[in-house]
Write a protein that holds these residues in place. Structure first.
Motif, PDB file in Angstrom:
ATOM      1  N   MET A  28       0.969  -1.375   0.004  1.00  0.00           N
ATOM      2  CA  MET A  28       0.019   0.024  -0.065  1.00  0.00           C
ATOM      3  C   MET A  28       0.616   1.054  -0.090  1.00  0.00           C
ATOM      4  N   SER A  29       0.470   2.011  -0.915  1.00  0.00           N
ATOM      5  CA  SER A  29       1.242   3.214  -0.817  1.00  0.00           C
ATOM      6  C   SER A  29       0.421   4.713  -0.706  1.00  0.00           C
ATOM      7  N   GLY A  30       1.070   5.790  -0.442  1.00  0.00           N
ATOM      8  CA  GLY A  30       0.196   7.173  -0.305  1.00  0.00           C
ATOM      9  C   GLY A  30      -0.311   7.112   1.195  1.00  0.00           C
ATOM     10  N   THR A  31      -0.950   8.149   0.956  1.00  0.00           N
ATOM     11  CA  THR A  31      -2.035   8.471   2.277  1.00  0.00           C
ATOM     12  C   THR A  31      -3.411   8.033   2.304  1.00  0.00           C
ATOM     13  N   GLU A  32      -3.714   7.524   0.997  1.00  0.00           N
ATOM     14  CA  GLU A  32      -5.183   6.836   1.026  1.00  0.00           C
ATOM     15  C   GLU A  32      -5.411   6.035   1.921  1.00  0.00           C
ATOM     16  N   HIS A  33      -4.683   5.076   2.201  1.00  0.00           N
ATOM     17  CA  HIS A  33      -4.938   3.787   3.116  1.00  0.00           C
ATOM     18  C   HIS A  33      -4.077   3.974   4.311  1.00  0.00           C
ATOM     19  N   THR A  34      -3.971   5.108   5.018  1.00  0.00           N
ATOM     20  CA  THR A  34      -3.462   5.223   6.162  1.00  0.00           C
ATOM     21  C   THR A  34      -3.717   4.390   7.273  1.00  0.00           C
ATOM     22  N   TRP A  35      -5.007   4.207   7.468  1.00  0.00           N
ATOM     23  CA  TRP A  35      -5.694   3.313   8.638  1.00  0.00           C
ATOM     24  C   TRP A  35      -5.323   1.754   8.510  1.00  0.00           C
ATOM     25  N   LEU A  36      -5.425   1.262   7.057  1.00  0.00           N
ATOM     26  CA  LEU A  36      -5.017   0.154   6.795  1.00  0.00           C
ATOM     27  C   LEU A  36      -3.450  -0.019   7.014  1.00  0.00           C
ATOM     28  N   LYS A  37      -2.779   0.424   6.341  1.00  0.00           N
ATOM     29  CA  LYS A  37      -1.400   0.487   6.562  1.00  0.00           C
ATOM     30  C   LYS A  37      -0.761   0.561   7.934  1.00  0.00           C
ATOM     31  N   ALA A  38      -1.690   1.243   8.809  1.00  0.00           N
ATOM     32  CA  ALA A  38      -0.992   1.312  10.146  1.00  0.00           C
ATOM     33  C   ALA A  38      -1.296   0.128  10.918  1.00  0.00           C
ATOM     34  N   LEU A  39      -2.038  -0.822  10.409  1.00  0.00           N
ATOM     35  CA  LEU A  39      -2.083  -2.217  11.021  1.00  0.00           C
ATOM     36  C   LEU A  39      -1.126  -3.235  10.549  1.00  0.00           C
ATOM     37  N   SER A  40      -0.133  -2.540   9.883  1.00  0.00           N
ATOM     38  CA  SER A  40       1.008  -3.528   9.341  1.00  0.00           C
ATOM     39  C   SER A  40       2.404  -3.271  10.077  1.00  0.00           C
ATOM     40  N   GLU A  41       3.287  -4.264   9.973  1.00  0.00           N
ATOM     41  CA  GLU A  41       4.468  -3.981  10.438  1.00  0.00           C
ATOM     42  C   GLU A  41       5.592  -3.233   9.666  1.00  0.00           C
TER      43      GLU A  41
END
Length: 152
Positions: free
Chosen positions: A1-14
């Motif tokens: 995932m890239s960019g700021t569009e998926h901030t919430w989902l990306k935050a759940l990753s390591e």
């Protein structure tokens, strides 16, 4: 995932980068509704646990530390309240126990002494002499000879 569009989902990753976590904190800081903040706090908690190295780097950044503190303030306040309640309860229980024990000892001693004095009066009214009263107090109440004499 890239960019700021998926901030919430990306935050759940390591795989967060410092800028991702900073962006997440900024998004959380802008939330208006309490329910949204509660959900965001949950996401932040997962992100912090999954990305401890990035978080430790952010600890040195005064602005980010302040943002984290503001976001976590409700949780920190809950912990403070819980600790205060626990300490208050523990101290209250300890003081209550100590006072109860002290009062019980004092009342028991007073009642016992009063009963012994009444017993000595009864012995005297029956014509029993001091030497015999002392022997009876030692035998029946387990007093020392010196203590028995104080009730005469």
């Amino acid at each position: 995932m890239s960019g700021t569009e998926h901030t919430w989902l990306k935050a759940l990753s390591e795989n967060l980068e410092k800028s991702d976590l900073e962006h997440l904190l900024q998004k959380i800081d802008r939330l208006q509704w309490n329910f949204d903040r509660v959900l965001a706090d949950s996401v932040l908690e997962v992100a912090v646990r999954a990305n401890k190295k990035i978080v430790s780097k952010l600890r040195g950044d005064e602005h980010m530390c302040q943002a984290l503190l503001e976001i976590m303030e409700p949780e920190i306040n809950k912990i403070k309240e819980s600790v205060a309640e626990s300490v208050t309860k523990s101290v209250t229980e300890s003081v209550t126990e100590s006072v109860t024990e002290s009062v019980t000892k004092s009342v028991t001693k007073s009642v016992t002494e009063s009963n012994l004095l009444n017993t000595v009066k009864s012995f005297r009214s029956l014509g029993i002499g001091n030497d015999q009263i002392i022997e009876l107090l030692i035998t029946n109440f387990g007093l020392s000879p010196q203590k028995a004499e104080t009730f005469l």
